[in-house]
Design a protein around this motif. Structure first.
Motif, PDB file in Angstrom:
ATOM      1  N   ASN A 140      -1.775  -6.875  -6.011  1.00 55.35           N
ATOM      2  CA  ASN A 140      -1.497  -5.478  -6.330  1.00 55.35           C
ATOM      3  C   ASN A 140      -0.467  -5.392  -7.452  1.00 55.35           C
ATOM      4  O   ASN A 140      -0.650  -4.685  -8.433  1.00 55.35           O
ATOM      5  CB  ASN A 140      -0.986  -4.742  -5.085  1.00 55.35           C
ATOM      6  CG  ASN A 140      -0.528  -3.319  -5.365  1.00 55.35           C
ATOM      7  OD1 ASN A 140       0.528  -3.095  -5.935  1.00 55.35           O
ATOM      8  ND2 ASN A 140      -1.332  -2.350  -4.951  1.00 55.35           N
ATOM      9  N   LYS A 141       0.624  -6.161  -7.288  1.00 55.71           N
ATOM     10  CA  LYS A 141       1.666  -6.144  -8.315  1.00 55.71           C
ATOM     11  C   LYS A 141       2.556  -7.360  -8.169  1.00 55.71           C
ATOM     12  O   LYS A 141       2.544  -8.056  -7.140  1.00 55.71           O
ATOM     13  CB  LYS A 141       2.514  -4.877  -8.210  1.00 55.71           C
ATOM     14  CG  LYS A 141       3.390  -4.799  -6.954  1.00 55.71           C
ATOM     15  CD  LYS A 141       4.265  -3.558  -6.984  1.00 55.71           C
ATOM     16  CE  LYS A 141       5.194  -3.524  -5.759  1.00 55.71           C
ATOM     17  NZ  LYS A 141       6.095  -2.357  -5.788  1.00 55.71           N
ATOM     18  N   SER A 199       0.853  -1.180   0.000  1.00 62.57           N
ATOM     19  CA  SER A 199       0.000   0.000   0.000  1.00 62.57           C
ATOM     20  C   SER A 199       0.886   1.226   0.000  1.00 62.57           C
ATOM     21  O   SER A 199       1.944   1.236   0.629  1.00 62.57           O
ATOM     22  CB  SER A 199      -0.889   0.013   1.254  1.00 62.57           C
ATOM     23  OG  SER A 199      -1.519   1.268   1.404  1.00 62.57           O
ATOM     24  N   HIS A 231     -10.857  -3.472  -6.194  1.00 64.65           N
ATOM     25  CA  HIS A 231      -9.846  -3.651  -5.152  1.00 64.65           C
ATOM     26  C   HIS A 231      -8.542  -2.915  -5.455  1.00 64.65           C
ATOM     27  O   HIS A 231      -7.659  -2.842  -4.597  1.00 64.65           O
ATOM     28  CB  HIS A 231      -9.529  -5.145  -4.965  1.00 64.65           C
ATOM     29  CG  HIS A 231     -10.661  -5.942  -4.421  1.00 64.65           C
ATOM     30  ND1 HIS A 231     -10.994  -5.968  -3.084  1.00 64.65           N
ATOM     31  CD2 HIS A 231     -11.573  -6.740  -5.041  1.00 64.65           C
ATOM     32  CE1 HIS A 231     -12.045  -6.747  -2.906  1.00 64.65           C
ATOM     33  NE2 HIS A 231     -12.409  -7.226  -4.080  1.00 64.65           N
ATOM     34  N   GLY A 232      -8.382  -2.393  -6.669  1.00 69.75           N
ATOM     35  CA  GLY A 232      -7.120  -1.755  -7.043  1.00 69.75           C
ATOM     36  C   GLY A 232      -6.868  -0.498  -6.237  1.00 69.75           C
ATOM     37  O   GLY A 232      -7.634   0.460  -6.284  1.00 69.75           O
ATOM     38  N   GLY A 233      -5.790  -0.502  -5.469  1.00 71.70           N
ATOM     39  CA  GLY A 233      -5.523   0.584  -4.538  1.00 71.70           C
ATOM     40  C   GLY A 233      -5.037   1.867  -5.203  1.00 71.70           C
ATOM     41  O   GLY A 233      -4.511   1.862  -6.316  1.00 71.70           O
ATOM     42  N   GLU A 240      -3.113  -6.652  -2.354  1.00 71.91           N
ATOM     43  CA  GLU A 240      -3.870  -5.518  -1.855  1.00 71.91           C
ATOM     44  C   GLU A 240      -4.193  -5.723  -0.375  1.00 71.91           C
ATOM     45  O   GLU A 240      -4.419  -6.847   0.075  1.00 71.91           O
ATOM     46  CB  GLU A 240      -5.183  -5.355  -2.643  1.00 71.91           C
ATOM     47  CG  GLU A 240      -5.002  -5.045  -4.110  1.00 71.91           C
ATOM     48  CD  GLU A 240      -4.506  -3.626  -4.369  1.00 71.91           C
ATOM     49  OE1 GLU A 240      -4.321  -2.864  -3.395  1.00 71.91           O
ATOM     50  OE2 GLU A 240      -4.304  -3.296  -5.555  1.00 71.91           O
ATOM     51  N   LYS A 262      -4.129  -3.303 -10.613  1.00 74.55           N
ATOM     52  CA  LYS A 262      -5.228  -2.336 -10.492  1.00 74.55           C
ATOM     53  C   LYS A 262      -6.563  -3.041 -10.757  1.00 74.55           C
ATOM     54  O   LYS A 262      -7.340  -2.704 -11.653  1.00 74.55           O
ATOM     55  CB  LYS A 262      -5.019  -1.193 -11.475  1.00 74.55           C
ATOM     56  CG  LYS A 262      -5.678   0.113 -11.058  1.00 74.55           C
ATOM     57  CD  LYS A 262      -4.861   0.815  -9.993  1.00 74.55           C
ATOM     58  CE  LYS A 262      -5.243   2.270  -9.883  1.00 74.55           C
ATOM     59  NZ  LYS A 262      -4.479   2.954  -8.841  1.00 74.55           N
TER      60      LYS A 262
END
Length: 281
Positions: A90-91, A45, A138-140, A71, A134
């Motif tokens: 997330n990545k 995050s 949920h994509g921050g 995430e 993304k």
């Protein structure tokens, strides 16, 4: 083409290249099959320091590996996934450009080399790469930042290649820029903590600067386009609360000729190795 591209890049701090990729130049299913066990799931995050990479050795050691970052709202307190695995990520980073054949081919392509040559890079290397998800709902959010805060060279000569693997729209969290902000220097640095007794492995050397939200301009791009991002331009992206994902592949290129890569940067080449050279591979 390159004259207009360079003009926009030098004036605004970013430039868009349409149709940079072909449809077949994408691979994610094979990579995500190697999901880590829950004890190796790291949260990522940019808005909540209690769950970021600051205290996480998994992040610090990820420079020469393919590592998975999730995430914060996709994993329960016991490490179990709360959503489908492909929606939880997330990545993936940070050595896709070296260890995955598809991403290596994209990163070392003639298109990338020619672009860097036109930008004046003489001895460019690639420190890291990321697949950014993304995911829908949920994509921050990615907070406003400059890439040179994380990959600092003296003098600064850093460019990011941000390649849309799906349409990036205002609704699903396209990148937003402050035009011309690359001319204002580096506002803060993200460095290895010199205090070896602190639990914080990585720290910012100053508080976050304030950026007027109205100064940012959204830059939606279609699938296959590439955004060139100057190392000092300020940019961010909103959280994705839409029903459509916004996958992207991104990597950075730094100049090594007549520049010094900071020993304070979070990312350092493994002992006895160097970052992947763009022109020599």
């Amino acid at each position: 083409m390159f004259s207009e591209l360079l003009k926009q890049y030098n004036t605004d701090g970013y430039a868009v290249i349409e149709d940079f990729l072909t449809d077949e130049e994408k691979e994610i299913e094979k990579v995500t099959k190697d999901m880590p066990e829950k004890e190796n799931r790291a949260l990522f995050s940019t808005t909540n320091s209690s769950v970021t990479q600051n205290k996480d050795k998994y992040f610090l050691d990820s420079g020469d590996k393919i590592s998975f970052f999730f995430e914060t709202d996709a994993i329960g307190p016991d490490g179990d996934l709360l959503v489908e695995p492909i929606l939880a990520l997330n990545k993936i980073g940070h050595a896709l450009h070296e260890l995955n054949d598809v991403f290596r081919e994209i990163t070392l392509s003639v298109r990338v080399k020619e672009t860097c040559f036109q930008l004046g890079f003489e001895e460019p290397v690639i420190p890291h790469s990321m697949y950014i998800f993304k995911n829908p709902r949920h994509g921050g959010k990615v907070v406003a930042h400059q890439d040179a805060s994380y990959l600092h060279t003296d003098p600064v000569k850093l460019v990011g290649f941000w390649i849309a693997l799906e349409d990036a729209t205002v609704e699903n969290g396209c990148i937003r820029f402050i035009k011309g902000s690359h001319k204002g220097g580096i506002h803060r640095r993200y460095i290895r903590n010199p205090d070896k007794f602190s639990e914080e492995l990585l720290i910012y050397d100053s508080p976050p600067p304030f950026y007027q939200k109205s100064a940012f301009i959204p830059v939606p791009v279609p699938k296959g386009a590439c955004i060139l991002i100057h190392g000092q331009v300020v940019h961010y992206s909103e959280a994705n609360r839409s029903s459509k994902s916004r996958h992207a592949y991104t990597f950075h290129v730094v100049e090594t000729k007549d520049t010094k890569y900071s020993e304070e940067n979070w990312l350092q080449p493994p002992e006895g190795k160097q970052f992947l050279h763009l022109y020599k591979n």
